[in-house]
Scaffold this motif. Sequence first.
Motif, PDB file in Angstrom:
ATOM      1  N   ASP A 103      -4.359  -3.586 130.952  1.00 28.62           N
ATOM      2  CA  ASP A 103      -3.644  -4.851 131.148  1.00 28.62           C
ATOM      3  C   ASP A 103      -4.331  -5.651 132.249  1.00 28.62           C
ATOM      4  O   ASP A 103      -3.825  -5.768 133.365  1.00 28.62           O
ATOM      5  CB  ASP A 103      -2.184  -4.571 131.505  1.00 28.62           C
ATOM      6  N   PRO A 104      -5.487  -6.233 131.980  1.00 19.97           N
ATOM      7  CA  PRO A 104      -6.182  -7.012 133.016  1.00 19.97           C
ATOM      8  C   PRO A 104      -5.442  -8.310 133.309  1.00 19.97           C
ATOM      9  O   PRO A 104      -4.533  -8.707 132.572  1.00 19.97           O
ATOM     10  CB  PRO A 104      -7.554  -7.270 132.394  1.00 19.97           C
ATOM     11  N   PRO A 105      -5.802  -8.995 134.391  1.00 26.05           N
ATOM     12  CA  PRO A 105      -5.170 -10.288 134.696  1.00 26.05           C
ATOM     13  C   PRO A 105      -5.334 -11.264 133.535  1.00 26.05           C
ATOM     14  O   PRO A 105      -6.405 -11.400 132.942  1.00 26.05           O
ATOM     15  CB  PRO A 105      -5.915 -10.762 135.951  1.00 26.05           C
ATOM     16  N   LYS A 106      -4.250 -11.976 133.226  1.00 26.87           N
ATOM     17  CA  LYS A 106      -4.236 -12.887 132.085  1.00 26.87           C
ATOM     18  C   LYS A 106      -4.922 -14.203 132.428  1.00 26.87           C
ATOM     19  O   LYS A 106      -5.028 -14.588 133.588  1.00 26.87           O
ATOM     20  CB  LYS A 106      -2.797 -13.143 131.643  1.00 26.87           C
ATOM     21  N   VAL A 107      -5.352 -14.890 131.399  1.00 26.13           N
ATOM     22  CA  VAL A 107      -6.001 -16.200 131.531  1.00 26.13           C
ATOM     23  C   VAL A 107      -5.103 -17.229 130.851  1.00 26.13           C
ATOM     24  O   VAL A 107      -4.723 -17.058 129.681  1.00 26.13           O
ATOM     25  CB  VAL A 107      -7.410 -16.206 130.910  1.00 26.13           C
ATOM     26  N   ASN A 108      -4.748 -18.304 131.582  1.00 29.47           N
ATOM     27  CA  ASN A 108      -3.857 -19.310 131.018  1.00 29.47           C
ATOM     28  C   ASN A 108      -4.628 -20.305 130.155  1.00 29.47           C
ATOM     29  O   ASN A 108      -5.845 -20.169 129.931  1.00 29.47           O
ATOM     30  CB  ASN A 108      -3.090 -20.030 132.130  1.00 29.47           C
ATOM     31  N   ALA A 109      -3.935 -21.328 129.681  1.00 25.23           N
ATOM     32  CA  ALA A 109      -4.551 -22.297 128.771  1.00 25.23           C
ATOM     33  C   ALA A 109      -5.649 -23.103 129.442  1.00 25.23           C
ATOM     34  O   ALA A 109      -6.587 -23.571 128.781  1.00 25.23           O
ATOM     35  CB  ALA A 109      -3.474 -23.236 128.208  1.00 25.23           C
ATOM     36  N   ARG A 110      -5.551 -23.285 130.765  1.00 27.97           N
ATOM     37  CA  ARG A 110      -6.579 -24.046 131.474  1.00 27.97           C
ATOM     38  C   ARG A 110      -7.805 -23.215 131.815  1.00 27.97           C
ATOM     39  O   ARG A 110      -8.757 -23.737 132.407  1.00 27.97           O
ATOM     40  CB  ARG A 110      -5.987 -24.616 132.761  1.00 27.97           C
ATOM     41  N   GLY A 111      -7.764 -21.949 131.500  1.00 31.46           N
ATOM     42  CA  GLY A 111      -8.892 -21.081 131.813  1.00 31.46           C
ATOM     43  C   GLY A 111      -8.827 -20.444 133.179  1.00 31.46           C
ATOM     44  O   GLY A 111      -9.800 -19.804 133.604  1.00 31.46           O
ATOM     45  N   HIS A 112      -7.697 -20.583 133.882  1.00 33.32           N
ATOM     46  CA  HIS A 112      -7.540 -19.977 135.201  1.00 33.32           C
ATOM     47  C   HIS A 112      -7.010 -18.560 135.055  1.00 33.32           C
ATOM     48  O   HIS A 112      -6.032 -18.313 134.325  1.00 33.32           O
ATOM     49  CB  HIS A 112      -6.584 -20.810 136.058  1.00 33.32           C
ATOM     50  N   ARG A 113      -7.619 -17.641 135.775  1.00 37.03           N
ATOM     51  CA  ARG A 113      -7.206 -16.250 135.711  1.00 37.03           C
ATOM     52  C   ARG A 113      -6.008 -16.007 136.609  1.00 37.03           C
ATOM     53  O   ARG A 113      -5.870 -16.629 137.670  1.00 37.03           O
ATOM     54  CB  ARG A 113      -8.374 -15.341 136.115  1.00 37.03           C
ATOM     55  N   GLU A 114      -5.155 -15.120 136.190  1.00 29.89           N
ATOM     56  CA  GLU A 114      -3.967 -14.758 136.960  1.00 29.89           C
ATOM     57  C   GLU A 114      -4.366 -14.180 138.307  1.00 29.89           C
ATOM     58  O   GLU A 114      -5.301 -13.381 138.402  1.00 29.89           O
ATOM     59  CB  GLU A 114      -3.153 -13.744 136.163  1.00 29.89           C
ATOM     60  N   SER A 115      -3.667 -14.584 139.366  1.00 29.21           N
ATOM     61  CA  SER A 115      -4.000 -14.086 140.699  1.00 29.21           C
ATOM     62  C   SER A 115      -3.610 -12.618 140.832  1.00 29.21           C
ATOM     63  O   SER A 115      -2.796 -12.091 140.060  1.00 29.21           O
ATOM     64  CB  SER A 115      -3.284 -14.916 141.767  1.00 29.21           C
ATOM     65  N   SER A 116      -4.193 -11.979 141.825  1.00 27.10           N
ATOM     66  CA  SER A 116      -3.917 -10.554 142.044  1.00 27.10           C
ATOM     67  C   SER A 116      -2.473 -10.323 142.457  1.00 27.10           C
ATOM     68  O   SER A 116      -1.861  -9.316 142.069  1.00 27.10           O
ATOM     69  CB  SER A 116      -4.869 -10.007 143.114  1.00 27.10           C
ATOM     70  N   ASP A 117      -1.898 -11.235 143.250  1.00 27.18           N
ATOM     71  CA  ASP A 117      -0.494 -11.092 143.642  1.00 27.18           C
ATOM     72  C   ASP A 117       0.424 -11.152 142.423  1.00 27.18           C
ATOM     73  O   ASP A 117       1.387 -10.380 142.314  1.00 27.18           O
ATOM     74  CB  ASP A 117      -0.129 -12.188 144.644  1.00 27.18           C
ATOM     75  N   GLU A 118       0.158 -12.081 141.527  1.00 28.59           N
ATOM     76  CA  GLU A 118       0.976 -12.179 140.316  1.00 28.59           C
ATOM     77  C   GLU A 118       0.820 -10.932 139.446  1.00 28.59           C
ATOM     78  O   GLU A 118       1.796 -10.476 138.826  1.00 28.59           O
ATOM     79  CB  GLU A 118       0.572 -13.430 139.532  1.00 28.59           C
ATOM     80  N   TRP A 119      -0.378 -10.390 139.399  1.00 27.39           N
ATOM     81  CA  TRP A 119      -0.579  -9.165 138.616  1.00 27.39           C
ATOM     82  C   TRP A 119       0.202  -8.011 139.220  1.00 27.39           C
ATOM     83  O   TRP A 119       0.824  -7.214 138.476  1.00 27.39           O
ATOM     84  CB  TRP A 119      -2.072  -8.826 138.569  1.00 27.39           C
ATOM     85  N   TYR A 120       0.219  -7.873 140.529  1.00 22.29           N
ATOM     86  CA  TYR A 120       0.973  -6.793 141.165  1.00 22.29           C
ATOM     87  C   TYR A 120       2.479  -6.983 140.981  1.00 22.29           C
ATOM     88  O   TYR A 120       3.233  -5.999 140.916  1.00 22.29           O
ATOM     89  CB  TYR A 120       0.636  -6.720 142.648  1.00 22.29           C
TER      90      TYR A 120
END
Length: 650
Positions: free
Chosen positions: A550-567
């Motif tokens: 389950d790697p960090p997700k990428v939104n529609a704008r191409g920005h990767r999910e931050s590490s804090d949000e992943w945790y």
Amino acid sequence: MMISPNVASGSGGAGDSAGGGDSSEESAGTGDSGVKSKSMANRHGQGGSIVYASFEDGNTDREMVCKLCKTVVRFHTTSNLWSHLKRKHRSYHNEVKLASSRPTQESFNPRPFKRRRMDTDVKRKGYELYHCLVWKSYPFSDVEVRPGIVDPLVRMFMGETMAPPSRITMTKWLNEDVEEITSKIRYYFGGVDSIYLSGDSWSAKRSMFGLMAHFPTSTYGNVTLLLGVIPKDKHDATGIRDLVRAKLKEFGLCNRTEDELWVYPKVRGFTSDTTAVMPKFVGKLSGVQWIPCACHVLNLIAKKGVQSSLVLNELLKKCSGIVSVINGSSVKKKEFMAKLHELKPEIKHLTLKGMVETRFNTHLLMIRSMLPARLAFEALNYRVSSREWTLLEGLVPLLQPIESLSRRLEGAKYPTMSLVYPMMTVLIETINAHEPTERELKLVRGGMMKVVQSKWKQFYRPMPVEMKLTPVILDPQVRASRLYPKISTTARQQTDIRLCEASIRRSLPEPQSSSDQSRDDPFDLGLSMSVQESLSGDLLTTYLSECESDPPKVNARGHRESSDEWYRRHPKLDPLAKLYRTYSFCPAAACSVKRLWSKAKLLNIDVRTNTKDENFSSLLFLRYNEAVLKKLGIHSRFLDVFANDQAYTF
């Protein structure tokens, strides 16, 4: 010569006898002595000058006799009396001057100052005007000295009848606001576990040292807060340490133990440039790790690499001179832009950038601004040969990776410490992969490789493994990117990773046993240790498997999910998340302090050259921290004057 008691004591000694004689003569009916007695009473009265005590009455009201040499001195003000003492009795004059500059209650008792009470409505509107002056960076003296500039503001807040507050009153409010906000920040720091610092010196117009604090928050990520801009006299390690220690003590970040040792329990690291003074200064802060500014190291790599080739070094200096000539003359600049639009009409606007010693990637920025206008330079005969243009074009691929890494590492709102170790490895790989054909470019490439290896051994290899690798291992973004496999290619790197993983396991909290009896049983110690090791290992293994599945997700704008949000999506990894925040929010570069000097330049304008360093530091403290303190929920009288900044538009 010491001041005699009868001379230093106001109207004592000869003055008293003279006054007594005059009063007796006045009772006998002589009018002149009565006038003289009144004049001397005014001189020796409350608030009079101390110089009168060194003279006796003369024959007229404009004459006095020196008590030391009996010389008659004519005077209109005290200047003649001081001049006589300075010319004839210099040592005595110095002692009297010293006594007058530091008056005591016995020698000088000034008249009590009666304060004028300000009306409540006037004070409230005056404080709003003061807040607006700070927000718009107007000097307080503009209200008194240059009223034409701030007349719209004065009329908007004070109306046509109310008088604005004085400069002294607004300076008093400034000091009160800084004290209030400092106390609230100190209370806020009580709930912060770890804080990193960064600092840099500024000597453009004032000699000052900027100090910033970096710490993580659950809502806004990494927060950068200005602790203060400290005036400094000497740029040495001991002097800077004393200044920083005093500032940290104001915010409760350092204290003294019973052994008279200064400790910094919450400060984990200090990021600064790589000048010789800074590592020595941080070494004097016990328990604080020095972290070299990664952008400064990259700038040194580019600078030293270019200096490896004398031909390229001289070429860049010549190009910088050409740019300075064009930018410094309005006629030449107009001629250059006209020729550029004639030859390349698709270029609507072009800004030529010269080399600046304090600007990162200054060589690449200058070359990029010149290459599109090559035809205009050749048409105006600026004497740059075709081979020199070829060398400039070949230098871009060598400097491009350094510029890309600098832009990524100079961020302040996201973690950057986890990027230093992988990106330095990528930089070495990129430089090795580039094979130029020109001899001068080969010299630059060899010089850059030599500097990269020396700086890595000098700055980053001695750093603790936990400091440089824990952010890399516990950062899901790095684990999911292509950077992570590059840091485990050599045997040394693999050994460092294993040591760091063992340190992470030791740092995890102890597991809670289900039975209090087994936890207190001394014979069950080995079982508890084995359970702890297995649980710690399982937690780290779970984290590694989750990063792959389950790697960090990428939104529609191409920005990767931050590490804090992943945790936050994986609450069972909270111990690792806390450990990640402890190490990852250390700033890899001191660029936040360098941005501070850009705001300081706007405050240190020509009409504010006489501002005291303390007041200048307070103004910069309020202007820089205003938005950050509102986000953190730290309220004060200064921050709550207006809810939005649109109230200042007129």
